[in-house]
Design an enzyme around this catalytic site. Structure first.
Site: not given
Length: 289
Positions: A63, A203, A244, A254
């Site tokens: 990342y 999601l 995220k 969330n």
């Protein structure tokens, strides 16, 4: 379709429950994902999210934001040990000695004494290095460089090979998991082995899952967002999610999925969404370095 939550915004008192791991460590009931956030965005998001109640932050060498994640954790100002950080060994660093160097690099960039949870990011069976990579993580755990070790995107057969060749089982397997891809057999097999299935892509990565009528209907019934319904479904099936978002309000929403429960009828309706469709890569055929 979007549904605004009518529930109050979460705050630092809404800390997710801790899930015990087989090695004595713990996993948060919901972790913050940081994929696609650069250093500065990760630093701000992590600090704000910890103040909102998150207690586990998920990153990876691939990342390229471990520096910002580590800074954000320090900015939040919690006592050591209150926030867990997960990072992952990327495909290009697989191999025993390569993994030793890569994990030390991640530890230094994160600015931590020890990494709470370190995962093998992808199995990459074509390379056939994941067992040597695992042996390195076992050594690093014994040396105290990492506290818990696990895998990501591994099949049951690959997990069993690790155990057969090293005698050490992962405590976590982080895999794509959501109502369209419930992975029942994998979840059941991992549970039998004492391994927690943690859900990435919970999601559906913006590919229409949150517009599905069973999700939207449950959201209306409970006065929450479709995202909260999808995350609550994962909590109820025992697969702690790693959502995220670049938006602070959505990150707080969330987190707020522990004050309502889906009904049996809602769970049955959501089950009809199970098509096996992936939103991300298929680790049985795809590679990521």
């Amino acid at each position: 379709m979007s549904t605004e939550s009518t529930r109050s915004s979460p705050d630092a008192s809404l800390v997710p429950p801790r899930i015990p791991l087989a090695d004595g460590g713990w996993l948060s009931g919901i972790a913050l994902g940081t994929w696609k956030l650069d250093h500065d965005a990760a630093r701000a998001a992590v600090a704000e999210s910890i103040r909102a109640g998150y207690r586990q932050i998920d990153t990876a060498a691939r990342y390229h934001n471990e520096l910002g994640v580590g800074q954000g954790i320090r900015d939040a100002g919690l006592a050591p040990g209150e926030v867990q950080v997960t990072t992952k060994v990327r495909g290009g660093d697989q191999g025993h000695d390569e993994t030793l160097r890569a994990v030390e690099s991640s530890r230094r960039i994160l600015g931590v004494d020890a990494i709470d949870l370190c995962l093998v990011h992808w199995p990459l069976p074509r390379l056939d290095r994941y067992v040597d990579t695992w042996r390195a993580l076992v050594r690093l755990q014994a040396d105290g460089v990492v506290r818990s070790i696990g895998v990501s995107n591994f099949s049951l057969e690959q997990v069993d090979r690790l155990v057969a060749e090293t005698g050490v089982a992962p405590v976590v397997d982080q895999v794509e998991l959501h109502p369209r891809l419930p992975q029942e057999a994998l979840r059941a097999g991992l549970a039998e082995r004492g391994i927690v299935a943690q859900a990435w892509g919970p999601l559906g990565r913006g590919k229409g899952l949150l517009d599905a009528e069973p999700i939207v209907a449950a959201a209306r019934a409970h006065g929450v967002t479709p995202a909260q319904v999808a995350l609550r479904w994962l909590v109820e099936v025992g697969a702690p999610p790693v959502p995220k978002s670049g938006d602070a309000a959505r990150r707080r929403q969330n987190l707020d999925v522990f004050a309502f429960a889906l009904t049996p009828a809602e769970r049955a309706s959501i089950a009809t969404l199970a098509t096996g469709e992936r939103a991300g890569k298929d680790p049985s055929i795809d590679e990521e370095f």
